[in-house]
Design a protein around this motif. Structure first.
Motif, PDB file in Angstrom:
ATOM      1  N   LEU A   1       0.979  -1.224   0.124  1.00 17.23           N
ATOM      2  CA  LEU A   1      -0.028  -0.085   0.112  1.00 17.23           C
ATOM      3  C   LEU A   1       0.824   1.272   0.002  1.00 17.23           C
ATOM      4  O   LEU A   1       0.663   2.424  -0.731  1.00 17.23           O
ATOM      5  N   LEU A   2       1.893   1.315   0.692  1.00 18.27           N
ATOM      6  CA  LEU A   2       2.722   2.511   0.861  1.00 18.27           C
ATOM      7  C   LEU A   2       3.453   2.799  -0.679  1.00 18.27           C
ATOM      8  O   LEU A   2       3.788   3.811  -0.985  1.00 18.27           O
TER       9      LEU A   2
ATOM     10  N   LEU B   1       5.720  -1.810  12.318  1.00 15.73           N
ATOM     11  CA  LEU B   1       5.884  -1.256  10.790  1.00 15.73           C
ATOM     12  C   LEU B   1       6.861   0.100  10.607  1.00 15.73           C
ATOM     13  O   LEU B   1       6.598   0.832   9.994  1.00 15.73           O
ATOM     14  N   ALA B   2       7.233   0.289  11.731  1.00 16.27           N
ATOM     15  CA  ALA B   2       8.263   1.487  12.132  1.00 16.27           C
ATOM     16  C   ALA B   2       9.098   1.681  10.955  1.00 16.27           C
ATOM     17  O   ALA B   2       9.563   2.871  10.592  1.00 16.27           O
ATOM     18  N   GLY B   3       9.689   0.716  10.344  1.00 15.75           N
ATOM     19  CA  GLY B   3      10.808   0.772   9.449  1.00 15.75           C
ATOM     20  C   GLY B   3      10.212   1.047   8.004  1.00 15.75           C
ATOM     21  O   GLY B   3      10.790   1.616   7.236  1.00 15.75           O
TER      22      GLY B   3
ATOM     23  N   THR C   1      -4.672   5.469   3.449  1.00 15.43           N
ATOM     24  CA  THR C   1      -5.381   6.501   2.443  1.00 15.43           C
ATOM     25  C   THR C   1      -4.922   7.034   1.723  1.00 15.43           C
ATOM     26  O   THR C   1      -3.440   7.018   1.672  1.00 15.43           O
ATOM     27  N   ALA C   2      -5.076   7.300   0.405  1.00 15.29           N
ATOM     28  CA  ALA C   2      -4.581   7.938  -0.770  1.00 15.29           C
ATOM     29  C   ALA C   2      -5.513   8.720  -1.285  1.00 15.29           C
ATOM     30  O   ALA C   2      -6.756   8.785  -1.212  1.00 15.29           O
ATOM     31  N   ALA C   3      -4.949   9.730  -2.079  1.00 16.91           N
ATOM     32  CA  ALA C   3      -5.965  10.658  -2.955  1.00 16.91           C
ATOM     33  C   ALA C   3      -5.725  10.514  -4.506  1.00 16.91           C
ATOM     34  O   ALA C   3      -5.013   9.708  -4.895  1.00 16.91           O
ATOM     35  N   ALA C   4      -6.749  11.302  -4.828  1.00 16.84           N
ATOM     36  CA  ALA C   4      -6.807  11.415  -6.594  1.00 16.84           C
ATOM     37  C   ALA C   4      -6.909   9.960  -7.007  1.00 16.84           C
ATOM     38  O   ALA C   4      -5.817   9.534  -7.770  1.00 16.84           O
TER      39      ALA C   4
ATOM     40  N   GLY D   1       1.381   4.685  -2.907  1.00 21.50           N
ATOM     41  CA  GLY D   1       1.126   6.057  -2.545  1.00 21.50           C
ATOM     42  C   GLY D   1       0.143   6.207  -1.518  1.00 21.50           C
ATOM     43  O   GLY D   1      -0.008   7.350  -1.215  1.00 21.50           O
ATOM     44  N   TYR D   2      -0.312   5.153  -0.658  1.00 24.12           N
ATOM     45  CA  TYR D   2      -1.056   5.338   0.275  1.00 24.12           C
ATOM     46  C   TYR D   2      -0.019   5.893   1.465  1.00 24.12           C
ATOM     47  O   TYR D   2       1.201   5.815   1.502  1.00 24.12           O
ATOM     48  N   ARG D   3      -0.827   6.479   2.637  1.00 23.87           N
ATOM     49  CA  ARG D   3      -0.213   6.664   3.773  1.00 23.87           C
ATOM     50  C   ARG D   3      -0.804   6.290   4.974  1.00 23.87           C
ATOM     51  O   ARG D   3      -1.976   5.814   5.070  1.00 23.87           O
ATOM     52  N   VAL D   4      -0.169   5.982   6.172  1.00 24.76           N
ATOM     53  CA  VAL D   4      -0.846   5.496   7.202  1.00 24.76           C
ATOM     54  C   VAL D   4      -1.500   6.552   7.868  1.00 24.76           C
ATOM     55  O   VAL D   4      -0.942   7.583   8.451  1.00 24.76           O
ATOM     56  N   ALA D   5      -3.085   6.654   7.979  1.00 20.17           N
ATOM     57  CA  ALA D   5      -3.582   7.785   8.548  1.00 20.17           C
ATOM     58  C   ALA D   5      -4.034   7.089  10.059  1.00 20.17           C
ATOM     59  O   ALA D   5      -4.343   8.178  10.827  1.00 20.17           O
TER      60      ALA D   5
END
Length: 511
Positions: free
Chosen positions: A34-35, A89-91, A65-68, A38-42
Motif C-alpha cells: 500500500l505504501l 511497521l516502524a521501518g 488512505t490515498a488521494a486522486a 502512494g497510500y499513507r498511514v492515517a
C-alpha cells in the motif's frame, strides 16, 4: 457517495473503504504494498472486542488512505489475547511506529521489532501491566515512580549544556516538557515530552449514542470544535450509510472555513508579537474579535459549537460577504506591514526550516506540510463536497517560519473566497435528519481538513447504534515530531517563534 465495499464477515466497512482481515505475519507485506502505491498511514487503532458475539479478543486496525481519487483501505489483524503482538511497521512508516507505541501503552499490543520500544503515552509513574483502553481494565492501580525518570538522551561535548522548559508554562499554555541541548545559543537537539494531560477521552465515547457524543468531539481540542465534530459525524454517517444533503454539506464547509479564519488570524498576530511587532498583534486580535462575533451570529457560539450534528448542520444565519471581504482586506494590510518590516523579514526568513524530504518522511500534514511544498489537503484529497475546489498555490514553500506565515495568510484569503462562494449559492431550510440505525455492527471513517491539517475519526457502532470504539487522530500527532527537526541549528530565542509557526495542539495529541 459510492456503494460500500464490504469486508470479510465480522469486519464492518463503510463507504469508499475496502476492509481486509489478515494475519499478523501478513501485515508487513500488505502495508509495504500500500505504501508503495502512494497510500499513507492515517490511523492505527487497537480494539478490544469483548462480548457474547466476539468472545474476548484484541484487534489492531490499520487505516491507509490515498488521494486522486479518494481511497481508503483497512487492514484488520486479530490477535491472541494471551500474547497480543504484531510485527512493527516502524521501518516502513515513521507515523506507524508512533501509533504502535501508543497502541502498546493503551492496549498492551506489542509491536515486535520496534526500534524505539519505550513508552509514549504512559509516563513512567504509570504502573506496569495496566492498559486503560481494555474493556476489563478496571480502576487504575496506585501510581508511583515505577521505572524512574524519562530517559532523555544527553548530548555531550565542550560547551554543551541543557535548558529544561516546562511542563508547567506561564499563561494558558498546556503541559509539555522541552529539553534543549545547546552550545551558546544554537540548539543541537530538542526533545519534546508530551502526554501530561491524558484524559482518556476515547474511552468516554463507549456506550454513548452518537448524538450524545457531540459535546466530547467539540472539546477534543477546543480551538477545533468544527473540525473534530465534522470528522466524527462523517464517520457515523459512513457507518450508517447516510448521505448528507448538499445544502447541509455547504453549511458544514462554511463552518470549517470560519474556524480556519479565526485561528489563522490569531496566529499571524502572535507571530508578529514574537518578534516584537506588538502593534500588529493588537490589530490581528481586533480582527479575531470580529470573526468571533461573526461566529456567534452564525451559530450562537463564538467557537462555533452546537452547529454540526450527525446527519447535517444548523445555523442561525449566514455570514455577511461584504463584512468578510472587508476583513480580508484588513488582514492583507496587516500581512503587508509585517513583511515590509526588516526585523520581521529577517527573523522569519530561513528560520526553523523543515525540508520537503523531512516533511515527507515524518508524514507532516496541514499548513506545516504545505509550507514545505507538499500538496496535502483533505478538502481535495478526501472531499465531501460535490464538484472540484481549486487547489490554492502557495507562493513560498521553503519550509521556514516565513513560509508557514505566508501559507496562513494565503489560506485566509482563500477561506473568505470559499465562504462567500458557498453563501452565494443559497440554501433551502435543512430538515432535521434521522439517521438509520445500523442493522448490524458497522464502522465508519471521517476525514476533514481542519485548520491545522487532516483530522481523522474512526468509529465502530454496535447493532443498537451505540458507540463501541472511537479513534481520533488530530494532525498534531503527525506534526509534533517535526518541530524538533525544524529547530536543529536554530537559536534558542527563536523557539517561541518557531513553536507558534507550528502551533500544535497538546489536547488533540494527548487524548
Amino acid at each position: 457517495m459510492t456503494a460500500p465495499t464490504p469486508g470479510p464477515p465480522g469486519d464492518p466497512a463503510g463507504y469508499r473503504r475496502t476492509a481486509l482481515t489478515i494475519t499478523a505475519d501478513e501485515l508487513p507485506a500488505h502495508a509495504s504494498s500500500l505504501l508503495d502505491k502512494g497510500y499513507r498511514v492515517a490511523l492505527v487503532a487497537g480494539q478490544h472486542d469483548a462480548g457474547e458475539r466476539d468472545g474476548d479478543r484484541l484487534r489492531a486496525v490499520y487505516l491507509f488512505t490515498a488521494a486522486a481519487p479518494d481511497r481508503r483501505v483497512e487492514l484488520h489483524v486479530r490477535l491472541d489475547r494471551a500474547d497480543p503482538s504484531v510485527p512493527s511497521l516502524a521501518g516502513l512508516s515513521f507515523a506507524a511506529g508512533r501509533f504502535e507505541r501508543e497502541m502498546r501503552d493503551l492496549f498492551g499490543i506489542v509491536p515486535v521489532g520496534h526500534p524505539l520500544p519505550r513508552r509514549l503515552v504512559r509516563h513512567f509513574h504509570w504502573p506496569r501491566g495496566w492498559y486503560p483502553m481494555l474493556a476489563d481494565a478496571g480502576e487504575p492501580p496506585e501510581f508511583g515512580d515505577v521505572e524512574g525518570p524519562f530517559p532523555f538522551s544527553p548530548v555531550e561535548g565542550a560547551g554543551v549544556y541543557e535548558i529544561p522548559v516546562g511542563p508547567v508554562h506561564a499563561g494558558l499554555i498546556e503541559s509539555g516538557h522541552f529539553r534543549f541541548s545547546v552550545v551558546g545559543e544554537t540548539i543541537l537537539k530538542l526533545k519534546a515530552r508530551l502526554w501530561f494531560v491524558h484524559k482518556g477521552i476515547e474511552r468516554m465515547f463507549h456506550g454513548r449514542a452518537p448524538e450524545q457524543a457531540i459535546e466530547l468531539t467539540e472539546r477534543v481540542s477546543g480551538d477545533t470544535a468544527v473540525g473534530h465534530t465534522l470528522a466524527f459525524c462523517q464517520a457515523v454517517e459512513d457507518a450508517c450509510q447516510y448521505s448528507v444533503a448538499p445544502d447541509a454539506q455547504r453549511i458544514r464547509a462554511i463552518l470549517l472555513e470560519l474556524e480556519r479564519l479565526y485561528n489563522h488570524v490569531t496566529d499571524l498576530g502572535a507571530l508578529c508579537n514574537d518578534v516584537g511587532y506588538g502593534i500588529l498583534n493588537a490589530h490581528a486580535q481586533r480582527v479575531r474579535e470580529q470573526l468571533l462575533r461573526i461566529n456567534d451570529t452564525v451559530t450562537g457560539h463564538r467557537l462555533l459549537r452546537g452547529a454540526v450534528h450527525p446527519g447535517g448542520a444548523t445555523v442561525r444565519a449566514l455570514p455577511d460577504p461584504d463584512r468578510l471581504t472587508a476583513i480580508g482586506a484588513d488582514v492583507a494590510e496587516i500581512v503587508a506591514l509585517a513583511l515590509d518590516n526588516n526585523v520581521v523579514a529577517d527573523r522569519f526568513t530561513g528560520t526553523a526550516v523543515l525540508t520537503r524530504d523531512q516533511a515527507v518522511d515524518l508524514g507532516a500534514l496541514g499548513y506545516v506540510a504545505r509550507a514545505s511544498g507538499l500538496a496535502v489537503d483533505a478538502r481535495h484529497d478526501h472531499p465531501f463536497l460535490l464538484g472540484d475546489l481549486p487547489r490554492a498555490e502557495h507562493t513560498r514553500t521553503d519550509g521556514d517560519v516565513l513560509s508557514r506565515f505566508l501559507v496562513r495568510a494565503e489560506e485566509i484569503a482563500e477561506s473568505i473566497r470559499l465562504v462567500n462562494t458557498f453563501a452565494d449559492q443559497g440554501f433551502a431550510e435543512p430538515a432535521e435528519p434521522a439517521l438509520p440505525a445500523p442493522t448490524a455492527a458497522r464502522s465508519g471513517v471521517g476525514m476533514v481538513e481542519g485548520w491545522r491539517g487532516t483530522i481523522t475519526h474512526r468509529v465502530e457502532l454496535a447493532a443498537d447504534g451505540t458507540l463501541t470504539r472511537v479513534k481520533i487522530v488530530d494532525p498534531s500527532f503527525f506534526n509534533w515530531p517535526a518541530l524538533p527537526v525544524a529547530l536543529a541549528d536554530t537559536i534558542v530565542p527563536d523557539f517561541p517563534l518557531t513553536n507558534k509557526s507550528f502551533n500544535l495542539s497538546y489536547a488533540g495529541n494527548d487524548l
